[in-house]
Design an enzyme around this catalytic site. Sequence first.
Site, PDB file in Angstrom:
ATOM      1  N   GLU A 169      -4.154  -9.325   0.748  1.00  0.00           N
ATOM      2  CA  GLU A 169      -3.839  -8.861  -0.614  1.00  0.00           C
ATOM      3  C   GLU A 169      -5.119  -8.659  -1.406  1.00  0.00           C
ATOM      4  O   GLU A 169      -6.023  -9.511  -1.370  1.00  0.00           O
ATOM      5  CB  GLU A 169      -2.942  -9.904  -1.279  1.00  0.00           C
ATOM      6  CG  GLU A 169      -1.933  -9.328  -2.231  1.00  0.00           C
ATOM      7  CD  GLU A 169      -0.892  -8.460  -1.511  1.00  0.00           C
ATOM      8  OE1 GLU A 169      -1.068  -7.231  -1.478  1.00  0.00           O
ATOM      9  OE2 GLU A 169       0.083  -9.031  -0.988  1.00  0.00           O
ATOM     10  N   HIS A 170      -5.187  -7.531  -2.103  1.00  0.00           N
ATOM     11  CA  HIS A 170      -6.367  -7.153  -2.889  1.00  0.00           C
ATOM     12  C   HIS A 170      -7.603  -7.032  -2.000  1.00  0.00           C
ATOM     13  O   HIS A 170      -8.726  -7.292  -2.437  1.00  0.00           O
ATOM     14  CB  HIS A 170      -6.596  -8.134  -4.051  1.00  0.00           C
ATOM     15  CG  HIS A 170      -5.564  -7.982  -5.132  1.00  0.00           C
ATOM     16  ND1 HIS A 170      -5.628  -7.019  -6.105  1.00  0.00           N
ATOM     17  CD2 HIS A 170      -4.402  -8.664  -5.361  1.00  0.00           C
ATOM     18  CE1 HIS A 170      -4.569  -7.107  -6.901  1.00  0.00           C
ATOM     19  NE2 HIS A 170      -3.809  -8.098  -6.466  1.00  0.00           N
ATOM     20  N   ASP A 219      -7.678  -4.113   0.141  1.00  0.00           N
ATOM     21  CA  ASP A 219      -7.787  -2.689   0.539  1.00  0.00           C
ATOM     22  C   ASP A 219      -8.892  -1.957  -0.201  1.00  0.00           C
ATOM     23  O   ASP A 219      -9.646  -1.186   0.400  1.00  0.00           O
ATOM     24  CB  ASP A 219      -6.435  -1.953   0.451  1.00  0.00           C
ATOM     25  CG  ASP A 219      -5.801  -1.887  -0.926  1.00  0.00           C
ATOM     26  OD1 ASP A 219      -6.298  -2.563  -1.853  1.00  0.00           O
ATOM     27  OD2 ASP A 219      -4.812  -1.140  -1.085  1.00  0.00           O
ATOM     28  N   GLY A 259       8.794  -1.563 -10.162  1.00  0.00           N
ATOM     29  CA  GLY A 259       7.957  -2.586 -10.798  1.00  0.00           C
ATOM     30  C   GLY A 259       8.017  -3.938 -10.120  1.00  0.00           C
ATOM     31  O   GLY A 259       7.512  -4.924 -10.647  1.00  0.00           O
ATOM     32  N   ALA A 260       8.638  -4.007  -8.941  1.00  0.00           N
ATOM     33  CA  ALA A 260       8.787  -5.299  -8.257  1.00  0.00           C
ATOM     34  C   ALA A 260       7.658  -5.554  -7.267  1.00  0.00           C
ATOM     35  O   ALA A 260       7.608  -6.578  -6.617  1.00  0.00           O
ATOM     36  CB  ALA A 260      10.127  -5.345  -7.524  1.00  0.00           C
ATOM     37  N   LEU A 265       7.106  -3.525  -4.653  1.00  0.00           N
ATOM     38  CA  LEU A 265       7.544  -3.086  -3.315  1.00  0.00           C
ATOM     39  C   LEU A 265       7.196  -1.607  -3.083  1.00  0.00           C
ATOM     40  O   LEU A 265       7.727  -0.967  -2.182  1.00  0.00           O
ATOM     41  CB  LEU A 265       9.050  -3.310  -3.135  1.00  0.00           C
ATOM     42  CG  LEU A 265       9.538  -4.758  -3.269  1.00  0.00           C
ATOM     43  CD1 LEU A 265      11.045  -4.842  -3.031  1.00  0.00           C
ATOM     44  CD2 LEU A 265       8.823  -5.686  -2.301  1.00  0.00           C
ATOM     45  N   SER A 266       6.288  -1.092  -3.900  1.00  0.00           N
ATOM     46  CA  SER A 266       5.751   0.268  -3.709  1.00  0.00           C
ATOM     47  C   SER A 266       6.753   1.396  -3.861  1.00  0.00           C
ATOM     48  O   SER A 266       6.784   2.328  -3.045  1.00  0.00           O
ATOM     49  CB  SER A 266       5.075   0.400  -2.338  1.00  0.00           C
ATOM     50  OG  SER A 266       3.902  -0.306  -2.342  1.00  0.00           O
ATOM     51  N   ASP A 277      -0.581   0.874   0.234  1.00  0.00           N
ATOM     52  CA  ASP A 277       0.841   1.204   0.059  1.00  0.00           C
ATOM     53  C   ASP A 277       1.164   2.550   0.699  1.00  0.00           C
ATOM     54  O   ASP A 277       2.154   2.704   1.422  1.00  0.00           O
ATOM     55  CB  ASP A 277       1.194   1.264  -1.436  1.00  0.00           C
ATOM     56  CG  ASP A 277       0.852  -0.024  -2.148  1.00  0.00           C
ATOM     57  OD1 ASP A 277       0.626  -1.037  -1.461  1.00  0.00           O
ATOM     58  OD2 ASP A 277       0.794  -0.018  -3.390  1.00  0.00           O
TER      59      ASP A 277
HETATM   60  C1  GLA Z   1      -1.110  -2.660  -5.232  1.00  0.00           C
HETATM   61  C2  GLA Z   1      -2.016  -1.500  -4.850  1.00  0.00           C
HETATM   62  C3  GLA Z   1      -2.529  -1.664  -3.428  1.00  0.00           C
HETATM   63  C4  GLA Z   1      -3.164  -3.042  -3.220  1.00  0.00           C
HETATM   64  C5  GLA Z   1      -2.222  -4.147  -3.724  1.00  0.00           C
HETATM   65  C6  GLA Z   1      -2.863  -5.501  -3.692  1.00  0.00           C
HETATM   66  O1  GLA Z   1       0.045  -2.642  -4.462  1.00  0.00           O
HETATM   67  O2  GLA Z   1      -1.314  -0.275  -4.944  1.00  0.00           O
HETATM   68  O3  GLA Z   1      -3.474  -0.646  -3.148  1.00  0.00           O
HETATM   69  O4  GLA Z   1      -4.418  -3.124  -3.813  1.00  0.00           O
HETATM   70  O5  GLA Z   1      -1.795  -3.889  -5.050  1.00  0.00           O
HETATM   71  O6  GLA Z   1      -3.117  -5.876  -2.376  1.00  0.00           O
END
Ligand code: GLA
Length: 391
Positions: free
Chosen positions: A45-46, A48, A131-132, A134-135, A181
Site C-alpha cells: 500500500e502506497h 506504487d 469512495g470505499a 475499491l477503485s 488500480d
Molecule cells: C489509491 C491510488 C493507488 C495507490 C493506493 C494506495 O488507490 O489510486 O494508486 O496509491 O491508493 O496504495
Amino acid sequence: MKDNRGFLAEIMNIKEKVTSAFIKRYKESPQFIVRAPGRVNLIGEHTDYNDGFVLPMAIDRAIWVALRPRDDLAVKVSSLDFSKPCEFSLEEITHGDGWGEYLRGMAWSLQESDYPLQGWEGVLASDIPVGAGLSSSAALELATARSFWAVNPWEWDATKMARLAQKTENEWLGVKTGIMDQMIVANGKEDHALLIDCRDLSSQLVPLPTETAIVVLDTATRRGLIDSAYNERVSECQIASEFFSVDALRDISLSFFENHVDKLDPLIARRAHHVVSENERTLEAATAMKTNDRVKLGQLINASHISLRDDYEVSSEELNIMVEIANTQEGCFGARMTGAGFGGCAIALVEKSIADSFAEKVSSLYRAKIAIDPQVYICHPSNGAELVKEL
Ligand code: GLA
C-alpha cells in the site's frame, strides 16, 4: 452480509438490469456487454508511486455497460446509479462534471494516443461502492476503454490501457494516483492476485493460498480531503528519495534505510520507513502465497496495517476497530486497511470454511461497538475489464 448465492444473484441482477434498461430505451438488445471490476489490494500500500511492488486482486463487484455503436462521433451514456446522463462529442472533448468526466477523460487519453474512436450509446450500472477504496474510478475508466474497443476494435493491450487510464486520472482529473488500480482492473485474472512491479509494470499471477477467503470489511465511513492527504504523502516520499539520492524509495533496502536515516526529518523518516518495509513485505507475501503459507501471509498483512496506521498515518479509528475485531476471530489469519485509507474498506484473510460466520460476527461486533452498519462480504478474484457479450 451477503452469502455467495445472494451475491451471484446480485451479479446476474446488474447484468440483467443494464440489459433490460437498454432494451427499454433503445427497443432492441444491446450489441455488446462490457464489465470492469473493482479491486482490493492484499498488500503493498502506497508503494506504487514509489516505483515499488503491489499485490492486488480484481474482485467480483463491477461496472457493467450495455451498448451499441453509433454511426457518428457522439457518446451518450446513462447510468442506473446517477440521474444525469453523460453526453459528449469525440470531435471536441471538453470538460463536464460528475461521473461523465471519467468517460470524457478516457476518450481524451485514447485519442491522444491515436486510437480510432467511434461513437456509442448505452446504459451502465455498478455494484462497486463509490469512495470505499475499491477503485470504482479505475473500473469506470477501463469499462469506457473496453466499450470504445468493442465498437471499433484495436489490439487490446491491458497494460497500455492501464497507463492511459492513469493518464486520465493524472492529467484530465488532476489526481496524482499511482498505477496500481488501473493495472489490476485491466489485468486481473480469475482465482489470482497479481504481483506488479510498478517500475517496469511486469507482473506475475499469484494464487490465493488454498482453503482461504478474502473478506471485504467496509467500515461504511468515507472521508473528505483524501486527495490532498494523498498528494501530501506523495510529496513526502519525494523528499525522502531526494534525501537518499535515489530515483524512488523502491531503490533502498530496509538495512540501507536504517543505516542512513539519522539525519532525516522524523516525520519523513516514518513515511519512508513504511514504504521501504512495505516493499519487502509485499515480496515476502508473494512468496508466502506461492508456498501456500497462509499463516505467514496473515502476519505480513497485519504488519502492513500497523505500518500504515503508525508510520504512514493513513488509517482511521473505524478501520483500526474493524481490523482489531477481525483479528480477534478464530480462523482469521490477518487483516488490514486496503486502498488509499482514511476510511473505506479493510480486508481479512480467513479460513474458507468459517468465512460466512466470520463475516456475520465481525459485522455485529462492529455495529455494537460504534453504531455504524458495515458492509461485509466475501469476495472472489475475478477477471479484469472484459467483453462478456457480443451479439
Ligand atoms: C489509491 C491510488 C493507488 C495507490 C493506493 C494506495 O488507490 O489510486 O494508486 O496509491 O491508493 O496504495
